[in-house]
Design a protein around this motif. Structure first.
Motif, mmCIF file in Angstrom:
data_model
loop_
_atom_site.group_PDB
_atom_site.id
_atom_site.type_symbol
_atom_site.label_atom_id
_atom_site.label_comp_id
_atom_site.label_asym_id
_atom_site.label_seq_id
_atom_site.Cartn_x
_atom_site.Cartn_y
_atom_site.Cartn_z
ATOM 1 N N ASP A 12 0.816 -1.218 0.000
ATOM 2 C CA ASP A 12 0.000 0.000 0.000
ATOM 3 C C ASP A 12 0.847 1.265 0.000
ATOM 4 O O ASP A 12 0.470 2.271 -0.582
ATOM 5 C CB ASP A 12 -0.945 0.023 1.204
ATOM 6 N N ARG A 13 2.002 1.211 0.619
ATOM 7 C CA ARG A 13 2.858 2.410 0.686
ATOM 8 C C ARG A 13 3.360 2.846 -0.693
ATOM 9 O O ARG A 13 3.822 3.961 -0.869
ATOM 10 C CB ARG A 13 4.010 2.173 1.644
ATOM 11 N N TYR A 14 3.279 1.957 -1.675
ATOM 12 C CA TYR A 14 3.732 2.293 -3.027
ATOM 13 C C TYR A 14 2.589 2.702 -3.959
ATOM 14 O O TYR A 14 2.826 2.987 -5.135
ATOM 15 C CB TYR A 14 4.483 1.118 -3.653
ATOM 16 N N ALA A 15 1.385 2.750 -3.456
ATOM 17 C CA ALA A 15 0.211 3.025 -4.291
ATOM 18 C C ALA A 15 0.331 4.342 -5.057
ATOM 19 O O ALA A 15 -0.111 4.434 -6.197
ATOM 20 C CB ALA A 15 -1.060 3.010 -3.449
ATOM 21 N N ALA A 16 0.914 5.337 -4.460
ATOM 22 C CA ALA A 16 1.001 6.650 -5.097
ATOM 23 C C ALA A 16 2.317 6.878 -5.858
ATOM 24 O O ALA A 16 2.489 7.919 -6.481
ATOM 25 C CB ALA A 16 0.831 7.744 -4.045
ATOM 26 N N VAL A 17 3.207 5.910 -5.818
ATOM 27 C CA VAL A 17 4.500 6.060 -6.503
ATOM 28 C C VAL A 17 4.288 5.847 -7.994
ATOM 29 O O VAL A 17 3.737 4.818 -8.408
ATOM 30 C CB VAL A 17 5.540 5.060 -5.957
ATOM 31 N N PRO A 18 4.712 6.786 -8.824
ATOM 32 C CA PRO A 18 4.553 6.623 -10.274
ATOM 33 C C PRO A 18 5.289 5.390 -10.799
ATOM 34 O O PRO A 18 6.360 5.031 -10.305
ATOM 35 C CB PRO A 18 5.170 7.906 -10.856
ATOM 36 N N GLY A 19 4.719 4.759 -11.802
ATOM 37 C CA GLY A 19 5.301 3.565 -12.386
ATOM 38 C C GLY A 19 6.704 3.761 -12.913
ATOM 39 O O GLY A 19 7.554 2.880 -12.776
ATOM 40 N N ASP A 20 6.981 4.921 -13.508
ATOM 41 C CA ASP A 20 8.324 5.141 -14.047
ATOM 42 C C ASP A 20 9.363 5.229 -12.935
ATOM 43 O O ASP A 20 10.507 4.837 -13.125
ATOM 44 C CB ASP A 20 8.369 6.364 -14.963
ATOM 45 N N VAL A 21 8.964 5.697 -11.769
ATOM 46 C CA VAL A 21 9.879 5.746 -10.631
ATOM 47 C C VAL A 21 10.162 4.323 -10.149
ATOM 48 O O VAL A 21 11.317 3.971 -9.881
ATOM 49 C CB VAL A 21 9.304 6.627 -9.491
ATOM 50 N N LEU A 22 9.122 3.513 -10.038
ATOM 51 C CA LEU A 22 9.318 2.117 -9.642
ATOM 52 C C LEU A 22 10.229 1.398 -10.626
ATOM 53 O O LEU A 22 11.149 0.674 -10.231
ATOM 54 C CB LEU A 22 7.977 1.387 -9.559
ATOM 55 N N ARG A 23 9.978 1.590 -11.924
ATOM 56 C CA ARG A 23 10.807 0.950 -12.951
ATOM 57 C C ARG A 23 12.269 1.346 -12.793
ATOM 58 O O ARG A 23 13.168 0.508 -12.851
ATOM 59 C CB ARG A 23 10.318 1.311 -14.352
ATOM 60 N N GLU A 24 12.520 2.609 -12.569
ATOM 61 C CA GLU A 24 13.897 3.090 -12.423
ATOM 62 C C GLU A 24 14.572 2.480 -11.197
ATOM 63 O O GLU A 24 15.728 2.061 -11.258
ATOM 64 C CB GLU A 24 13.898 4.613 -12.321
ATOM 65 N N VAL A 25 13.851 2.409 -10.097
ATOM 66 C CA VAL A 25 14.402 1.822 -8.876
ATOM 67 C C VAL A 25 14.708 0.337 -9.085
ATOM 68 O O VAL A 25 15.791 -0.138 -8.745
ATOM 69 C CB VAL A 25 13.432 2.022 -7.686
ATOM 70 N N VAL A 26 13.761 -0.388 -9.648
ATOM 71 C CA VAL A 26 13.930 -1.832 -9.826
ATOM 72 C C VAL A 26 15.038 -2.140 -10.833
ATOM 73 O O VAL A 26 15.897 -2.981 -10.581
ATOM 74 C CB VAL A 26 12.601 -2.500 -10.230
ATOM 75 N N THR A 27 15.037 -1.484 -11.968
ATOM 76 C CA THR A 27 16.058 -1.783 -12.973
ATOM 77 C C THR A 27 17.432 -1.259 -12.566
ATOM 78 O O THR A 27 18.445 -1.784 -13.008
ATOM 79 C CB THR A 27 15.681 -1.232 -14.363
ATOM 80 N N GLY A 28 17.462 -0.246 -11.723
ATOM 81 C CA GLY A 28 18.741 0.296 -11.269
ATOM 82 C C GLY A 28 19.336 -0.446 -10.094
ATOM 83 O O GLY A 28 20.552 -0.613 -10.000
ATOM 84 N N ASP A 29 18.481 -0.914 -9.186
ATOM 85 C CA ASP A 29 18.967 -1.520 -7.950
ATOM 86 C C ASP A 29 18.646 -3.003 -7.803
ATOM 87 O O ASP A 29 19.133 -3.651 -6.884
ATOM 88 C CB ASP A 29 18.391 -0.778 -6.737
ATOM 89 N N GLY A 30 17.784 -3.547 -8.664
ATOM 90 C CA GLY A 30 17.425 -4.963 -8.563
ATOM 91 C C GLY A 30 18.594 -5.853 -8.932
ATOM 92 O O GLY A 30 19.210 -5.682 -9.985
#
Length: 109
Positions: A12-30
């Motif tokens: 739920d804490r990620y509900a308001a996080v834009p998808g492009d921000v999530l993508r950047e975090v995951v592809t950068g740090d995953g």
């Protein structure tokens, strides 16, 4: 609360996080994006226990598992395949139903 309900509530804490921000975090740090040769990933067996073990092993130590889970649920939804977020596709598909119901019903605290 079931395990899937707990997982969905944690996202739920990620509900308001834009998808492009999530993508950047995951592809950068995953870990799977920079620590492994993605062409040589082991295949899922189609059996729940071995697939869960494989997924947990592949994602062990990854710092962005929750962000990865949120991103994959948003982008692939019920059609998710493979290993993402330390879960095999069967678990993510079950989680998706709970996650989507929470988001549709506004059950985000």
């Amino acid at each position: 609360m079931t395990g899937y309900e707990e997982m969905a509530a944690q996202l739920d804490r990620y509900a308001a996080v834009p998808g492009d921000v999530l993508r950047e975090v995951v592809t950068g740090d995953g870990l799977c994006f920079w620590a492994f040769d993605r062409t040589d990933m082991p295949a899922l067996s189609g059996q729940d226990s071995p697939d869960r073990e494989l997924a947990a092993r592949m994602c062990a130590g990854c710092p962005v598992i929750d962000q990865c889970r949120e991103w994959e649920l948003r982008t692939a939804g019920p059609d998710t395949v493979g290993v993402w977020d330390a879960l095999p596709e069967t678990d993510r598909r079950a989680l998706y139903r709970v996650w989507a119901r929470r988001r549709a019903g506004g059950d985000v605290r």
